[in-house]
Scaffold this active site. Structure first.
Site, PDB file in Angstrom:
ATOM      1  N   SER A  88       0.409  -1.144  -0.217  1.00 43.19           N
ATOM      2  CA  SER A  88       0.240   0.281  -0.528  1.00 43.19           C
ATOM      3  C   SER A  88       1.480   1.071  -0.121  1.00 43.19           C
ATOM      4  CB  SER A  88      -1.030   0.807   0.148  1.00 43.19           C
ATOM      5  OG  SER A  88      -1.329   2.109  -0.273  1.00 43.19           O
ATOM      6  N   LEU A  89       1.392   1.938   0.877  1.00 35.96           N
ATOM      7  CA  LEU A  89       2.559   2.660   1.392  1.00 35.96           C
ATOM      8  C   LEU A  89       3.713   1.702   1.695  1.00 35.96           C
ATOM      9  CD1 LEU A  89       4.089   4.979   2.976  1.00 35.96           C
ATOM     10  CD2 LEU A  89       2.814   4.164   4.967  1.00 35.96           C
ATOM     11  N   ARG A 113       4.580  11.700  -1.451  1.00 38.90           N
ATOM     12  CA  ARG A 113       3.357  10.918  -1.705  1.00 38.90           C
ATOM     13  C   ARG A 113       2.242  11.351  -0.757  1.00 38.90           C
ATOM     14  NH1 ARG A 113       1.037   5.844   0.158  1.00 38.90           N
ATOM     15  NH2 ARG A 113       0.383   4.488  -1.570  1.00 38.90           N
ATOM     16  N   GLN A 244       0.920   2.825  -9.048  1.00 42.67           N
ATOM     17  CA  GLN A 244       0.328   2.319  -7.804  1.00 42.67           C
ATOM     18  C   GLN A 244      -0.767   3.211  -7.227  1.00 42.67           C
ATOM     19  OE1 GLN A 244       1.308   3.045  -3.957  1.00 42.67           O
ATOM     20  NE2 GLN A 244       2.252   1.084  -3.488  1.00 42.67           N
TER      21      GLN A 244
END
Length: 295
Positions: A88-89, A113, A244
């Protein structure tokens, strides 16, 4: 072949990164640069903040990113990646570590984000839940049958999936999943439905920032969350990075692909060791380690 892995949200802890700041001049300079870019003292939050302070999305995401990326930079010649991936991140950390993004651009994107996700969370109450002890197909099938929004968000390892959606959707899915034999279907303490269609507002906002950010060819393949495949083409990397936020993190498949492509060991770069545990659940014979920088 050693693969490098970069953790996502949830790996934060009070005091994170202070050893790097205290022992490495290069790290100190990068942390101070981050304070300047972000416009607040992230180092104060990381080194002296409480767990509650670090749970704020606007703090959590840059904090984990900085710990991971600065550790990779401090490793110097010991960091010679042949393949990288981030959860993810952590995908942003992986891209910076592999040279696809500059430190400054990576941090700005992560801050954008975090802010976009925070706003999306405030638009509609939503949540996530961890589901243990069921196969992927059963979880997918039950989610599809729920009338509210609920989708598989993180394929963490065999028998461990995280679902994401509206509160009513996740609640309904949890009941059905328990009836289907899940060992646990436990709601998580998160701000919203990450990696679901409810992040569309955040995806649209972040897309503008990603499109206008320079991405270079990385020094090695980056295995991206959206389809667990390796990429080196900057335009494809951008496309996958935009997708994503509303798509699932295919971590199980990522580790399987890395193993198939020759990974013989996995080094986690950043706070915690969650990813090492997930790797072991995909392949219990896999060699795992945490990256450490000499004092």
């Amino acid at each position: 072949m050693n693969a490098y892995l970069f953790p996502g949200q949830g790996a934060q802890h009070p005091g994170m990164g202070k050893d790097l700041y205290d022992n490495h001049e290069q790290a100190r300079q990068l942390f101070e640069q981050a304070n300047s870019i972000l416009g607040f003292s992230i180092t104060d939050m990381m080194f002296n903040g409480t767990e509650e302070d670090l749970k704020q999305t606007r703090v959590t995401q840059p904090a984990i990113f900085l710990h991971s990326v600065i550790l990779a930079k401090v490793l110097g010649n010991d960091f010679q990646p042949k393949m990288v991936a981030g959860h993810s991140l952590g995908e942003f950390s992986a891209l910076v570590a592999a040279g696809a993004l500059s430190f400054e651009d990576g941090l700005r994107l992560v801050a954008a984000r975090a802010n976009a996700m925070q706003k999306a969370c405030e638009l509609q109450p939503s949540t996530m839940a961890a589901v243990l002890g069921l196969d992927d197909f059963t979880v997918e099938d039950i989610c599809q049958r729920i009338s509210d929004v609920v989708v598989p968000a993180n394929y963490n390892c065999p028998g461990q999936l995280v679902i994401s959606g509206t509160i009513t959707g996740v609640d309904a899915a949890c009941e059905k999943l328990k009836e289907a034999g899940a060992k646990r279907a436990l709601k998580l303490n998160v701000g919203g439905a990450f990696h679901s269609p409810l992040m569309e507002a955040a995806r649209a906002e972040l897309e503008h920032a990603i499109v206008h950010t320079k991405i270079n060819a990385p020094v090695c393949p980056v295995y991206q969350n959206i389809d667990a495949k390796p990429y080196t083409d900057p335009e494809q990397i951008k496309h996958n990075l935009i997708a994503q936020l509303t798509g699932p993190v295919r971590w199980t498949q990522t580790i399987m692909h890395m193993l198939q492509d020759g990974a013989t060991s996995f080094t986690e770069v950043g706070p915690g060791n969650v990813l090492q545990g997930l790797v072991k659940k995909v392949d219990r014979t896999a060699v795992t380690a945490s990256a450490t920088a000499a004092a």
